[in-house]
Design a protein around this motif. Structure first.
Motif, PDB file in Angstrom:
ATOM      1  N   ASN A 251       0.804  -1.222   0.000  1.00 13.30           N
ATOM      2  CA  ASN A 251       0.000   0.000   0.000  1.00 13.30           C
ATOM      3  C   ASN A 251       0.838   1.274   0.000  1.00 13.30           C
ATOM      4  O   ASN A 251       0.291   2.380   0.014  1.00 13.30           O
ATOM      5  N   GLY A 252       2.138   1.130  -0.017  1.00 17.15           N
ATOM      6  CA  GLY A 252       3.010   2.304  -0.014  1.00 17.15           C
ATOM      7  C   GLY A 252       3.138   2.916  -1.400  1.00 17.15           C
ATOM      8  O   GLY A 252       2.632   2.399  -2.400  1.00 17.15           O
ATOM      9  N   ASP A 253       3.826   4.058  -1.448  1.00 16.84           N
ATOM     10  CA  ASP A 253       4.048   4.742  -2.720  1.00 16.84           C
ATOM     11  C   ASP A 253       4.954   3.903  -3.611  1.00 16.84           C
ATOM     12  O   ASP A 253       5.967   3.368  -3.172  1.00 16.84           O
ATOM     13  N   ALA A 254       4.587   3.825  -4.889  1.00 17.08           N
ATOM     14  CA  ALA A 254       5.382   3.052  -5.840  1.00 17.08           C
ATOM     15  C   ALA A 254       6.294   3.947  -6.678  1.00 17.08           C
ATOM     16  O   ALA A 254       7.360   3.514  -7.119  1.00 17.08           O
ATOM     17  N   VAL A 255       5.860   5.186  -6.896  1.00 21.67           N
ATOM     18  CA  VAL A 255       6.634   6.098  -7.738  1.00 21.67           C
ATOM     19  C   VAL A 255       8.012   6.349  -7.131  1.00 21.67           C
ATOM     20  O   VAL A 255       8.143   6.622  -5.937  1.00 21.67           O
ATOM     21  N   GLY A 256       9.027   6.216  -7.977  1.00 26.46           N
ATOM     22  CA  GLY A 256      10.401   6.403  -7.534  1.00 26.46           C
ATOM     23  C   GLY A 256      11.085   5.114  -7.131  1.00 26.46           C
ATOM     24  O   GLY A 256      12.319   5.067  -7.029  1.00 26.46           O
ATOM     25  N   LYS A 257      10.302   4.052  -6.912  1.00 28.23           N
ATOM     26  CA  LYS A 257      10.882   2.760  -6.525  1.00 28.23           C
ATOM     27  C   LYS A 257      11.478   2.064  -7.754  1.00 28.23           C
ATOM     28  O   LYS A 257      11.094   2.323  -8.895  1.00 28.23           O
ATOM     29  N   MET A 258      12.421   1.151  -7.489  1.00 25.27           N
ATOM     30  CA  MET A 258      13.112   0.436  -8.566  1.00 25.27           C
ATOM     31  C   MET A 258      12.596  -1.003  -8.659  1.00 25.27           C
ATOM     32  O   MET A 258      12.303  -1.642  -7.655  1.00 25.27           O
ATOM     33  N   LEU A 259      12.509  -1.485  -9.881  1.00 29.11           N
ATOM     34  CA  LEU A 259      12.181  -2.889 -10.149  1.00 29.11           C
ATOM     35  C   LEU A 259      13.184  -3.419 -11.169  1.00 29.11           C
ATOM     36  O   LEU A 259      13.456  -2.765 -12.183  1.00 29.11           O
ATOM     37  N   LYS A 260      13.703  -4.602 -10.901  1.00 24.43           N
ATOM     38  CA  LYS A 260      14.584  -5.225 -11.868  1.00 24.43           C
ATOM     39  C   LYS A 260      13.744  -6.055 -12.829  1.00 24.43           C
ATOM     40  O   LYS A 260      13.039  -6.984 -12.423  1.00 24.43           O
ATOM     41  N   VAL A 261      13.792  -5.693 -14.095  1.00 24.53           N
ATOM     42  CA  VAL A 261      13.039  -6.387 -15.140  1.00 24.53           C
ATOM     43  C   VAL A 261      14.052  -7.042 -16.067  1.00 24.53           C
ATOM     44  O   VAL A 261      14.882  -6.354 -16.683  1.00 24.53           O
ATOM     45  N   ASP A 262      13.984  -8.381 -16.147  1.00 26.19           N
ATOM     46  CA  ASP A 262      15.000  -9.158 -16.862  1.00 26.19           C
ATOM     47  C   ASP A 262      16.364  -8.814 -16.249  1.00 26.19           C
ATOM     48  O   ASP A 262      16.575  -9.054 -15.075  1.00 26.19           O
ATOM     49  N   SER A 263      17.241  -8.196 -17.014  1.00 30.95           N
ATOM     50  CA  SER A 263      18.576  -7.921 -16.468  1.00 30.95           C
ATOM     51  C   SER A 263      18.808  -6.437 -16.197  1.00 30.95           C
ATOM     52  O   SER A 263      19.905  -6.025 -15.825  1.00 30.95           O
ATOM     53  N   MET A 264      17.768  -5.599 -16.373  1.00 35.32           N
ATOM     54  CA  MET A 264      17.916  -4.154 -16.221  1.00 35.32           C
ATOM     55  C   MET A 264      17.064  -3.632 -15.072  1.00 35.32           C
ATOM     56  O   MET A 264      16.017  -4.194 -14.743  1.00 35.32           O
ATOM     57  N   ASN A 265      17.511  -2.542 -14.459  1.00 36.67           N
ATOM     58  CA  ASN A 265      16.763  -1.882 -13.401  1.00 36.67           C
ATOM     59  C   ASN A 265      15.898  -0.770 -14.001  1.00 36.67           C
ATOM     60  O   ASN A 265      16.396   0.064 -14.767  1.00 36.67           O
ATOM     61  N   TYR A 266      14.639  -0.769 -13.631  1.00 32.75           N
ATOM     62  CA  TYR A 266      13.690   0.235 -14.108  1.00 32.75           C
ATOM     63  C   TYR A 266      13.123   0.986 -12.912  1.00 32.75           C
ATOM     64  O   TYR A 266      12.952   0.418 -11.834  1.00 32.75           O
ATOM     65  N   GLN A 267      12.797   2.259 -13.158  1.00 30.03           N
ATOM     66  CA  GLN A 267      12.205   3.072 -12.102  1.00 30.03           C
ATOM     67  C   GLN A 267      10.730   3.319 -12.400  1.00 30.03           C
ATOM     68  O   GLN A 267      10.352   3.672 -13.524  1.00 30.03           O
ATOM     69  N   VAL A 268       9.898   3.127 -11.381  1.00 29.54           N
ATOM     70  CA  VAL A 268       8.466   3.377 -11.538  1.00 29.54           C
ATOM     71  C   VAL A 268       8.237   4.889 -11.552  1.00 29.54           C
ATOM     72  O   VAL A 268       8.568   5.581 -10.598  1.00 29.54           O
ATOM     73  N   GLN A 269       7.676   5.370 -12.657  1.00 30.49           N
ATOM     74  CA  GLN A 269       7.460   6.807 -12.810  1.00 30.49           C
ATOM     75  C   GLN A 269       6.006   7.216 -12.596  1.00 30.49           C
ATOM     76  O   GLN A 269       5.718   8.390 -12.367  1.00 30.49           O
ATOM     77  N   ALA A 270       5.085   6.230 -12.691  1.00 33.51           N
ATOM     78  CA  ALA A 270       3.674   6.580 -12.526  1.00 33.51           C
ATOM     79  C   ALA A 270       2.858   5.331 -12.221  1.00 33.51           C
ATOM     80  O   ALA A 270       3.267   4.199 -12.521  1.00 33.51           O
ATOM     81  N   VAL A 271       1.706   5.566 -11.624  1.00 37.41           N
ATOM     82  CA  VAL A 271       0.722   4.501 -11.360  1.00 37.41           C
ATOM     83  C   VAL A 271      -0.612   4.971 -11.925  1.00 37.41           C
ATOM     84  O   VAL A 271      -1.033   6.106 -11.687  1.00 37.41           O
ATOM     85  N   VAL A 272      -1.273   4.106 -12.687  1.00 38.63           N
ATOM     86  CA  VAL A 272      -2.564   4.447 -13.274  1.00 38.63           C
ATOM     87  C   VAL A 272      -3.635   3.504 -12.726  1.00 38.63           C
ATOM     88  O   VAL A 272      -3.333   2.427 -12.205  1.00 38.63           O
ATOM     89  N   LYS A 273      -4.883   3.906 -12.837  1.00 41.15           N
ATOM     90  CA  LYS A 273      -5.980   3.049 -12.415  1.00 41.15           C
ATOM     91  C   LYS A 273      -5.998   1.775 -13.251  1.00 41.15           C
ATOM     92  O   LYS A 273      -5.550   1.784 -14.400  1.00 41.15           O
ATOM     93  N   ASP A 274      -6.524   0.707 -12.669  1.00 41.62           N
ATOM     94  CA  ASP A 274      -6.614  -0.563 -13.402  1.00 41.62           C
ATOM     95  C   ASP A 274      -7.409  -0.369 -14.688  1.00 41.62           C
ATOM     96  O   ASP A 274      -8.348   0.434 -14.759  1.00 41.62           O
ATOM     97  N   ASN A 275      -7.031  -1.150 -15.696  1.00 44.11           N
ATOM     98  CA  ASN A 275      -7.692  -1.039 -16.988  1.00 44.11           C
ATOM     99  C   ASN A 275      -9.176  -1.395 -16.867  1.00 44.11           C
ATOM    100  O   ASN A 275      -9.527  -2.384 -16.220  1.00 44.11           O
ATOM    101  N   PRO A 276     -10.056  -0.614 -17.484  1.00 44.30           N
ATOM    102  CA  PRO A 276     -11.486  -0.952 -17.450  1.00 44.30           C
ATOM    103  C   PRO A 276     -11.741  -2.302 -18.118  1.00 44.30           C
ATOM    104  O   PRO A 276     -10.946  -2.760 -18.949  1.00 44.30           O
ATOM    105  N   ALA A 277     -12.854  -2.926 -17.749  1.00 47.77           N
ATOM    106  CA  ALA A 277     -13.199  -4.227 -18.327  1.00 47.77           C
ATOM    107  C   ALA A 277     -13.457  -4.116 -19.823  1.00 47.77           C
ATOM    108  O   ALA A 277     -13.318  -5.104 -20.563  1.00 47.77           O
ATOM    109  N   ASN A 278     -13.816  -2.916 -20.284  1.00 47.88           N
ATOM    110  CA  ASN A 278     -14.105  -2.744 -21.708  1.00 47.88           C
ATOM    111  C   ASN A 278     -12.948  -2.078 -22.450  1.00 47.88           C
ATOM    112  O   ASN A 278     -13.151  -1.311 -23.391  1.00 47.88           O
TER     113      ASN A 278
END
Length: 798
Positions: free
Chosen positions: A161-188
């Motif tokens: 439940n904490g802030d995600a923006v600014g946090k790092m995630l390692k994707v495959d072999s590279m480090n990525y920074q979370v720049q934004a969070v959007v609402k879940d995609n609508p069902a349609n």
């Protein structure tokens, strides 16, 4: 006055509790089922409509004309096309590019998590499509190529439940920074991506950048935002000119655009990045919603009009004391409104209770449908339909009584409504019988597909595909790794056989080539398309493919340049006899036809078997087909996982059984069959409730007649036959009416399958027996009760 109408309405409901319970229960079930269907239908029709300027957003579509009779439709286009089109074609306001991903590995808390719902997008994506940003912004995302945008649920999965923006995630072999969070995609939404990555991250790889710079590489999807009023046909023509100018040899390629709102129901594509809807199925369910609602409303109409004689004196007294026909009409309409409204309230409760099941079956995510304005419009529309349908006919009928005729004992009505009531019962049970027949035929077709002889054995075989990033681009290193993996797998007793192929979905092969083949006797202007598979010498044995002529590829490598054709390829290509040994060239590789394999289904049963050319090129054969020994499936999977962890340590073990993959081809049909079966049960239940009410009223009206018959010696069996005969005749007529309609509908549905079951006569017999049995049980409940009653009680007043 209005208050009095509703006061009387509630008194009548309380007085006739059994009838009221039947009416309200039937309507509640009908409204709930209809609301769910309409919720799904509305979602299908509204796909992607939430984007601003949706009417001006289009996707580029590619059409390759191979022959007069064969055309390939692609959703993809070159990466370079969009920017060039924006410069050269007036009317293009913006363009953006989407690169759907296959699978990435996220490293989090010493865990490896596979993510398949992700895509690469360019900087213009958020200028064309609408997203609700919860944290961060699109600007910061575009500035750094190694950025991420996550949906709310994905951000919560990785960061709580904490802030995600600014946090790092390692994707495959590279480090990525979370720049934004959007609402879940609508069902349609067509874009069901949980992770968005800048396209620049993909292009940072030299090989990927080289591929993207090639005009002949149709790698992703290009979307255009046009100015209002732009002629889309002219845009397509200019796109065609651009592609033919920049890509030599594309004279048979035609570009066009398709509206964003039309993408969901798009058909005919060789491959699609989105899960497309079935417009025919949506329309069928739309009709089904109205039929279920009509079935529930028929109960109210039948039971209300059946009790006309009971309420005749009430109506007559009201008229004598001064009530006009309008006032009486308003009274009965108010009763209809009360019943419909109470049913709606209960239906809302049922919708909340049944929502998880509905989400599971449809695989949609209707989180809080009652918070949606569209849902309330559906419910309001349902209420209005029930109110009008329930009220009009009974209100007209009951308000038409003539007081003097009633008190003189003459006919109560100016016209007889018995025929109309029977017609409604026929319609009600006819709908039920049609749904029963449809359910049985759909299940029969699904069972046919499960047990069909596909020409190969898909049991106990699973596939694992080594990611190309792990293997690299060096041919020697790649082949060495693949051979080592195969050798380690073959040394285990739990594994019966191992084969390598360049195709990971053998049961749904989409690889096609055209114009790159030659053989003895081929006409110069004949350039057909064929499906292709690359496989080694073990492939035939592991899948139990049967040879019609010649042999499969030899172990010694002598067939490296040769091919194996299926029987359809021999016929359609016109290979001269003797087929074995004939010269055959494909993709510049010359060899001979080494063998002919018997036809097998390498696509779904919706399609007929087409021509297939199998080659022995295993340079990029990174998919391992592993057959387990009897009773050792779990052990074989564990062994494969250990081998995977040894050679692919940075990615989670990924595998799939051929059997499961094959069944997923018919996932839409399986969901439809579950829904139709559920609605068939609902329709039958509603019909049975209505019949129960009518039977109870019929027994009540004939109580003195039954008493006299019993005094004169009639048995319980005679009484049951007397009361049941008329209702059973009505149900028989309903069957006769339903049979041809159901046959026509299901015959049309089966036309979508190239290989299908037949519509057997016994299906109609079973459906009729089910309907008759339910009707007999329902009517017998009241008939037995009436037949066992003491005649003294009914004749005491005579």
């Amino acid at each position: 006055m209005l208050r009095n109408y509703f006061k009387v309405a509630f008194r009548n409901l309380a007085k006739h509790r059994t009838i009221s319970i039947i009416n309200i229960s039937g309507l509640t079930i009908g409204i709930t089922a209809a609301a769910f269907i309409m919720l799904w239908v509305q979602n299908e029709y509204s796909f992607d409509n939430y984007h601003p300027d949706v009417d001006n957003i289009y996707r580029i579509k590619t059409k390759l004309s191979l022959t007069k009779d064969e055309v390939w439709d692609w959703e993809s286009s070159p990466y370079l096309l969009g920017p060039v089109a924006k410069q050269e074609i007036p009317g293009i306001k913006n363009c953006t590019f989407l690169w759907p991903g296959y699978m990435i590995t996220v490293h989090r808390n010493n865990q490896l998590i596979s993510e398949k719902k992700y895509a690469y997008i360019d900087a213009n994506w958020f200028k064309v499509f609408h997203y609700d940003f919860v944290e961060g912004s699109a600007d910061s995302f575009s500035k750094n190529p190694f950025s991420l945008i996550l949906t709310q649920s994905t951000a919560k999965k990785y960061f709580g439940n904490g802030d995600a923006v600014g946090k790092m995630l390692k994707v495959d072999s590279m480090n990525y920074q979370v720049q934004a969070v959007v609402k879940d995609n609508p069902a349609n939404s067509s874009f069901q991506y949980d992770i968005l990555i800048p396209v620049e991250a993909k292009l940072s790889d030299a090989h990927e950048k080289s591929q993207a710079s090639n005009w002949g590489n149709y790698s992703g999807l290009t979307f255009l935002k046009l100015q209002p009023g732009v002629n889309v046909k002219n845009v397509g023509q200019k796109l065609t000119q651009i592609i033919r100018k920049n890509n030599k040899g594309s004279e048979n390629t035609t570009m066009s655009v398709i509206g964003l709102k039309d993408i969901h129901f798009e058909s005919g594509l060789l491959n699609s990045s989105f899960e497309n809807g079935n417009l025919k199925l949506v329309n069928i369910f739309l009709v089904l919603a109205f039929l279920l609602l009509a079935t529930a409303c028929i109960n109210y109409v039948n039971l209300t009009t059946a009790r006309a004689s009971v309420r005749s004196k009430e109506v007559s007294v009201r008229k004598i004391v001064g009530a006009g026909r309008r006032q009486l009409f308003a009274q009965f309409m108010s009763e209809s409104l009360v019943v419909s409204f109470l049913s709606l309230l209960l239906a809302i409760l049922f919708i909340q209770i049944c929502l998880p099941w509905f989400n599971q079956v449809t695989e949609k995510h209707f989180v809080q449908p009652l918070a949606s304005g569209a849902t309330w419009l559906i419910l309001l529309g349902t209420l209005v339909v029930c109110f009008v349908f329930n009220g009009i006919y009974p209100a007209v009928l009951l308000s038409s009584f003539k007081p003097l005729s009633v008190f003189k004992g003459r006919a109560l009505l100016n016209f007889k409504d018995g025929g109309i009531r029977k017609t409604l019962v026929v319609l009600q049970f006819g709908i039920s019988v049609m749904l029963i027949i449809s359910t049985m035929i759909i299940y029969r077709q699904l069972n046919f597909m499960k047990k069909a002889d596909l020409g190969y054995n898909r049991e106990h075989v699973f596939v694992m595909t080594i990611p190309w990033q792990v293997l690299g681009l060096n041919d020697k290193i790649r082949e060495s790794k693949l051979i080592s993996i195969a050798n380690e797998l073959r040394q285990q007793s739990a594994i019966g056989e191992v084969s390598r192929s360049a195709n990971d979905a053998f049961f749904n092969n989409s690889n096609k080539v055209s114009g790159s083949m030659d053989w003895e006797g081929r006409p110069d202007d004949y350039k057909p398309s064929v499906s292709t598979i690359s496989a080694d010498e073990k492939f035939q044995h592991i899948l139990s493919l049967k040879m019609a002529q010649g042999h499969w590829f030899d172990k010694n490598g002598s067939d490296q340049h040769n091919v194996v054709l299926n029987e359809t390829a021999v016929k359609q290509l016109g290979i001269h006899k003797p087929v074995i040994g004939q010269r055959f060239k494909i993709n510049g590789d010359s060899g001979i036809v080494a063998g002919v394999v018997k036809d097998f289904n390498f696509r779904s049963l919706h399609e007929r078997i087409g021509p297939m050319v199998i080659n022995n090129h295993t340079d990029w054969a990174r998919s391992f087909y592993i057959k387990t020994t009897p009773g050792n499936t779990a052990a074989a999977i564990k062994i494969a996982q250990n081998v995977w962890n040894e050679f692919v340590p940075d990615q989670p073990f990924d595998y799939s059984f051929i059997d499961d993959g094959y069944n997923k081809l018919y996932h839409a049909e399986q969901c439809s069959s579950t829904l139709i079966a559920a609605f068939a049960i609902i329709a039958v239940a509603i019909s049975a409730m209505g019949l129960l009410g009518l039977a109870a009223f019929a027994a009540e009206q004939r109580v003195k007649e039954i008493g006299i018959r019993k005094v004169l010696g009639a048995s319980v069996q005679n009484i049951i036959q007397l009361l049941s005969a008329e209702f059973l005749k009505t149900v028989i007529i309903a069957n006769i009416v339903a049979f041809p309609v159901a046959w026509y509908m299901m015959n049309k549905w089966l036309q979508d399958f190239a290989y299908r079951t037949n519509i057997a006569w016994w299906i109609f017999t079973v459906a009729a027996c089910i309907a008759l049995l339910i009707a007999l049980i329902t009517v017998s409940i009241q008939s037995v009760k009436a037949a066992l009653a003491n005649p003294v009680n009914s004749l005491r007043s005579e």
